[in-house]
Design a protein around this motif. Structure first.
Motif, PDB file in Angstrom:
ATOM      1  N   VAL A   1      24.210  26.408  81.877  1.00 28.56           N
ATOM      2  CA  VAL A   1      24.664  27.476  82.773  1.00 28.56           C
ATOM      3  C   VAL A   1      23.858  27.406  84.060  1.00 28.56           C
ATOM      4  O   VAL A   1      22.628  27.288  84.021  1.00 28.56           O
ATOM      5  CB  VAL A   1      24.482  28.871  82.135  1.00 28.56           C
ATOM      6  CG1 VAL A   1      24.894  29.967  83.105  1.00 28.56           C
ATOM      7  CG2 VAL A   1      25.266  28.992  80.834  1.00 28.56           C
TER       8      VAL A   1
ATOM      9  N   ALA B   1      23.818  29.936  87.167  1.00 26.82           N
ATOM     10  CA  ALA B   1      24.355  31.214  87.641  1.00 26.82           C
ATOM     11  C   ALA B   1      23.667  31.608  88.938  1.00 26.82           C
ATOM     12  O   ALA B   1      22.455  31.844  88.965  1.00 26.82           O
ATOM     13  CB  ALA B   1      24.151  32.300  86.585  1.00 26.82           C
TER      14      ALA B   1
ATOM     15  N   ASN C   1      23.782  35.697  77.855  1.00 22.93           N
ATOM     16  CA  ASN C   1      25.001  35.800  77.058  1.00 22.93           C
ATOM     17  C   ASN C   1      25.803  34.494  77.095  1.00 22.93           C
ATOM     18  O   ASN C   1      26.322  34.036  76.069  1.00 22.93           O
ATOM     19  CB  ASN C   1      25.858  36.957  77.574  1.00 22.93           C
ATOM     20  CG  ASN C   1      27.100  37.175  76.735  1.00 22.93           C
ATOM     21  OD1 ASN C   1      27.034  37.584  75.586  1.00 22.93           O
ATOM     22  ND2 ASN C   1      28.257  36.905  77.318  1.00 22.93           N
ATOM     23  N   ASP C   2      25.875  33.887  78.276  1.00 25.71           N
ATOM     24  CA  ASP C   2      26.619  32.629  78.411  1.00 25.71           C
ATOM     25  C   ASP C   2      25.975  31.501  77.607  1.00 25.71           C
ATOM     26  O   ASP C   2      26.667  30.554  77.198  1.00 25.71           O
ATOM     27  CB  ASP C   2      26.718  32.225  79.877  1.00 25.71           C
ATOM     28  CG  ASP C   2      27.663  33.119  80.673  1.00 25.71           C
ATOM     29  OD1 ASP C   2      28.471  33.847  80.047  1.00 25.71           O
ATOM     30  OD2 ASP C   2      27.578  33.101  81.917  1.00 25.71           O
TER      31      ASP C   2
ATOM     32  N   GLY D   1      23.635  38.245  81.872  1.00 27.60           N
ATOM     33  CA  GLY D   1      24.871  37.480  81.825  1.00 27.60           C
ATOM     34  C   GLY D   1      24.621  36.022  81.503  1.00 27.60           C
ATOM     35  O   GLY D   1      25.365  35.401  80.729  1.00 27.60           O
ATOM     36  N   CYS D   2      23.581  35.468  82.086  1.00 28.38           N
ATOM     37  CA  CYS D   2      23.217  34.077  81.836  1.00 28.38           C
ATOM     38  C   CYS D   2      22.805  33.889  80.372  1.00 28.38           C
ATOM     39  O   CYS D   2      23.196  32.905  79.725  1.00 28.38           O
ATOM     40  CB  CYS D   2      22.090  33.676  82.774  1.00 28.38           C
ATOM     41  SG  CYS D   2      21.775  31.908  82.873  1.00 28.38           S
TER      42      CYS D   2
END
Length: 218
Positions: free
Chosen positions: A135, A137, A157-158, A154-155
């Motif tokens: 990732v 981001a 979670n990804d 968010g990162c």
């Protein structure tokens, strides 16, 4: 200190020494506006909150600005920077070897930066960093930026990880407060662009050399 199941990194001042190219773009912008150049330490002190803040601080330091001038200067800065993002920018010594070791240990890796996503990915491509990361981001218009915890969460979670099992590595107060706001363990690279003291961060959570980062992965 946890043994992380995922590691996320800031980019500028953490994995790469990008200040010389940012400095060049800032001074090209100021010159075009008829303003005095700023030295490298001053530009380094402006890094961390995204290019918008870097441009605003550069304008503030050389005479101020209004909304129209800010927009013009930002466009000029981005045009200059996008042409020379890796002319002087290089990974810090030992950073790529550390990333290879983390990847070899099977640890998922990501980047969470306030640099716009497009330039962040292009720089990683040009410097052969992209293959290390699942990732990358960056900042997006209209979305929260660090130290808001949303980009980091968010990162995480990804990457399919949990905050408590993820390590965030950065170089600035912005990164430190991002990790704290997200309740994520943090490690500080002290040879980056730190522009304020972090007296409550233990020495064990700091490192000055990627060859001796002390991050255990098994």
């Amino acid at each position: 200190m946890i043994i992380p199941k995922a590691i996320i990194f800031d980019l500028d001042g953490t994995l790469i020494h990008s200040a010389p190219d940012l400095h060049s773009a800032a001074n090209a912008t100021l010159s075009a506006l008829g303003r005095e150049a700023l030295d490298l330490p001053t530009i380094i002190s402006f890094i961390g909150n995204g290019v918008e803040k870097l441009v605003e601080r550069s304008l503030d330091a050389t005479g101020g600005y209004d909304a129209a001038l800010r927009g013009t200067a930002l466009d000029m800065f981005l045009n200059s920077y996008n042409q020379d993002m890796t002319t002087l920018t290089r990974p810090y010594p030992g950073a790529m070897a550390a990333l290879a070791a983390f990847q070899g240990a099977g640890v998922p890796l990501g980047i969470c930066t306030n640099k716009p996503t497009g330039p962040a990915r292009e720089i990683c491509d040009r410097l052969d960093l992209t293959p290390f990361f699942q990732v990358i981001a960056g900042a997006e218009d209209g979305l929260a930026k660090k130290p808001d915890p949303a980009p980091l969460l968010g990162c995480i979670n990804d990457l399919g990880a949990k905050p408590s099992e993820t390590l965030y590595v950065g170089d600035s107060t912005i990164d430190y407060f991002t990790a704290r706001n997200a309740d994520v363990p943090f490690r500080l690279f002290t040879n980056g662009y730190l522009n304020a003291p972090l007296p409550d961060l233990p020495d064990a959570n700091r490192f000055a050399d990627w060859a001796t980062h002390g991050i255990e992965t098994d």
